[in-house]
Write an enzyme that holds these catalytic residues in place. Sequence first.
Site, PDB file in Angstrom:
ATOM      1  N   ASP A 158      -9.042   5.458   3.618  1.00 13.94           N
ATOM      2  CA  ASP A 158      -8.240   4.456   4.321  1.00 13.94           C
ATOM      3  C   ASP A 158      -8.220   3.148   3.518  1.00 13.94           C
ATOM      4  OD1 ASP A 158      -8.097   6.242   6.688  1.00 13.94           O
ATOM      5  OD2 ASP A 158     -10.241   5.870   6.701  1.00 13.94           O
ATOM      6  N   HIS A 186     -12.574   6.061  11.626  1.00 16.80           N
ATOM      7  CA  HIS A 186     -11.610   6.747  10.764  1.00 16.80           C
ATOM      8  C   HIS A 186     -10.664   7.527  11.673  1.00 16.80           C
ATOM      9  CE1 HIS A 186      -9.690   9.226   7.820  1.00 16.80           C
ATOM     10  NE2 HIS A 186     -10.109  10.308   8.443  1.00 16.80           N
TER      11      HIS A 186
HETATM   12  P1  NAX Z   1     -10.238  23.142   4.934  1.00 17.76           P
HETATM   13  O1  NAX Z   1      -9.988  23.763   6.251  1.00 17.76           O
HETATM   14  O2  NAX Z   1      -9.403  23.477   3.768  1.00 17.76           O
HETATM   15  O3  NAX Z   1     -11.752  23.423   4.505  1.00 17.76           O
HETATM   16  C1  NAX Z   1     -12.831  23.283   5.376  1.00 17.76           C
HETATM   17  C2  NAX Z   1     -13.860  24.294   4.969  1.00 17.76           C
HETATM   18  O4  NAX Z   1     -15.027  24.069   5.755  1.00 17.76           O
HETATM   19  C3  NAX Z   1     -13.422  25.737   5.204  1.00 17.76           C
HETATM   20  O5  NAX Z   1     -13.540  26.461   3.994  1.00 17.76           O
HETATM   21  C4  NAX Z   1     -14.408  26.227   6.256  1.00 17.76           C
HETATM   22  O6  NAX Z   1     -14.759  27.591   6.079  1.00 17.76           O
HETATM   23  C5  NAX Z   1     -15.602  25.307   5.998  1.00 17.76           C
HETATM   24  N1  NAX Z   1     -16.547  25.223   7.108  1.00 17.76           N
HETATM   25  C6  NAX Z   1     -16.271  25.268   8.440  1.00 17.76           C
HETATM   26  N2  NAX Z   1     -17.412  25.240   9.142  1.00 17.76           N
HETATM   27  C7  NAX Z   1     -18.421  25.140   8.246  1.00 17.76           C
HETATM   28  C8  NAX Z   1     -19.832  25.082   8.369  1.00 17.76           C
HETATM   29  N3  NAX Z   1     -20.431  25.129   9.564  1.00 17.76           N
HETATM   30  N4  NAX Z   1     -20.555  25.002   7.233  1.00 17.76           N
HETATM   31  C9  NAX Z   1     -19.967  24.977   6.037  1.00 17.76           C
HETATM   32  N5  NAX Z   1     -18.633  25.051   5.856  1.00 17.76           N
HETATM   33  C10 NAX Z   1     -17.868  25.132   6.951  1.00 17.76           C
HETATM   34  O7  NAX Z   1     -10.267  21.565   5.220  1.00 17.76           O
HETATM   35  P2  NAX Z   1     -10.164  20.361   4.188  1.00 17.76           P
HETATM   36  O8  NAX Z   1      -8.751  20.028   3.985  1.00 17.76           O
HETATM   37  O9  NAX Z   1     -11.029  20.636   3.013  1.00 17.76           O
HETATM   38  O10 NAX Z   1     -10.780  19.186   5.090  1.00 17.76           O
HETATM   39  C11 NAX Z   1     -12.139  19.164   5.474  1.00 17.76           C
HETATM   40  C12 NAX Z   1     -12.386  18.107   6.520  1.00 17.76           C
HETATM   41  O11 NAX Z   1     -12.095  16.803   6.022  1.00 17.76           O
HETATM   42  C13 NAX Z   1     -11.534  18.247   7.791  1.00 17.76           C
HETATM   43  O12 NAX Z   1     -12.360  18.017   8.916  1.00 17.76           O
HETATM   44  C14 NAX Z   1     -10.545  17.126   7.646  1.00 17.76           C
HETATM   45  O13 NAX Z   1     -10.057  16.704   8.907  1.00 17.76           O
HETATM   46  C15 NAX Z   1     -11.375  16.075   6.988  1.00 17.76           C
HETATM   47  N6  NAX Z   1     -10.667  14.978   6.327  1.00 17.76           N
HETATM   48  C16 NAX Z   1     -11.268  13.771   6.340  1.00 17.76           C
HETATM   49  C17 NAX Z   1     -10.710  12.664   5.724  1.00 17.76           C
HETATM   50  C18 NAX Z   1     -11.409  11.366   5.742  1.00 17.76           C
HETATM   51  O14 NAX Z   1     -10.861  10.402   5.181  1.00 17.76           O
HETATM   52  N7  NAX Z   1     -12.584  11.194   6.345  1.00 17.76           N
HETATM   53  C19 NAX Z   1      -9.389  12.764   5.066  1.00 17.76           C
HETATM   54  C20 NAX Z   1      -9.018  14.161   4.689  1.00 17.76           C
HETATM   55  C21 NAX Z   1      -9.375  15.204   5.708  1.00 17.76           C
HETATM   56  O15 NAX Z   1      -8.407  15.180   6.726  1.00 17.76           O
END
Ligand code: NAX
Length: 327
Positions: A158, A186
Site C-alpha cells: 500500500d 491493510h
Molecule cells: P495463492 O492462492 O496463489 O497461494 C496461496 C498458497 O498458500 C497456496 O499455494 C496454498 O496451497 C497455500 N496455503 C494455504 N494454506 C496453507 C497453510 N496452512 N500452510 C501453508 N501454505 C498454505 O495466493 P497468493 O496470490 O500467493 O496470495 C497469498 C496471500 O497474500 C492471500 O491471502 C492474499 O490475499 C494475500 N495478499 C496480501 C497482500 C498484502 O499486501 N498484504 C497483497 C497481495 C495478496 O492479495
Amino acid sequence: TEAPVKIAVTGAAGQICYSLLFRIASGSLLGDRPIELRLLEITPALKALEGVVMELDDCAFGNVVNIEIGDDPKKVFDGVNLAMLVGAMPRKAGMERGDLLSANGAIFTAQGKALNEVAADDVKVLVTGNPANTNALIASKNAPDIPVEQFNALTRLDHNRALTQLAQKLGVSVNAISHMTIWGNHSATQYPDLFNALVDGKNAAELVDDQAWIESTFIPTVAKRGAAIIEARGLSSAASAANATVEHMRDWVLGTPEGDWVSMAVPSDGSYGVPEGLISSFPCTVKDGKYEIVQGLELNDFSRSKIDASVAELVDERNAVTELGLI
Ligand code: NAX
C-alpha cells in the site's frame, strides 16, 4: 564461514511466492549472505512446490545453501530466523467474513504455536496472507513466548502504491518522495497520509493542493488497487506483493534509510491513540533489527477520522476472532 539465515516461507507454491522465492534467493533480501529456505505448503500442493524447487535449483543461486519443503509447520519452522507467512485461505464467493476469519484462524493458530515451539528466539515474523493484520495478531497470541514486537503485517505494498500515485500526480520521481505513511488496516479502510509526506522536502498535501483529489481519487485508488489489478490481470497482485514483502523484511533486518521512514503494521503500544496490542500500520524506522514507531506527527481532523475508522475495523476483527476463540 557464516551460518546460513534460515528463512521460512509459507504458501510457497502460490503466486506471490513464485516471485518472492526467486527474489529472496537472488539476494534482494539479504545480499550475499548464505540462506537456507524452509518452504511450507499444504499436502496437495507439495508436488507443485517440488516443481518450484526444481526451478530454484535451475537458477543455481550461489547464496542458497539448502532448500527444505514440507507440510508440517513444526518441522519446517525449526530454528528459523525469518518467517514470511504468505499462505492463507482466500475469500471465496459466498463466504462470510466470519468464515474467512475462522478458516484463516485455523492456519495462523497452528503456525503461531509451531513458531512458539521451534523457531529461533530472534525470529521475525511477517504476515502477508490476508486478513494480514488480524492473522498476525492470531499468530502472535498463539506464540506467547515470542515477544509481540517480533510479529508484523505487510502494508508496504500500500505504501509503494501511494508513492507512485503521488509521484505520477506531481510528475516527479518516487525518489523525490519521503515520509509516506499508511495508517491502520491493510484493507479498503487504510489511510494513506499525504499530510506528513514530503516531496523534495516540501509538504505533499500542500503541493497537491487539492483536497478533492486526495479524498476522491488518491485514497480510493491506493486502497482499492488490489481490486483494480484483479480486474485488469484476472489474478491478484503477486509480483508487487512479493516485492513489498522483500522490502519490509529487508528493512526490518538491515534498517531503514537515514532520514526517512516506512509503513509497517506492528503491535500498537498505544501510539496515536491506537489501542494497545492491535496490529496496525504506522510510520516506522528500524535500527539494529528493531523498529520504532515514529512519534510526534501532527494529525489534522481529516487524518484523525480516517485513522479512527480503520482502527475501528481492526477492533471489530479482533473482537470477531476473540469470539471465535482464536486468540
Ligand atoms: P495463492 O492462492 O496463489 O497461494 C496461496 C498458497 O498458500 C497456496 O499455494 C496454498 O496451497 C497455500 N496455503 C494455504 N494454506 C496453507 C497453510 N496452512 N500452510 C501453508 N501454505 C498454505 O495466493 P497468493 O496470490 O500467493 O496470495 C497469498 C496471500 O497474500 C492471500 O491471502 C492474499 O490475499 C494475500 N495478499 C496480501 C497482500 C498484502 O499486501 N498484504 C497483497 C497481495 C495478496 O492479495
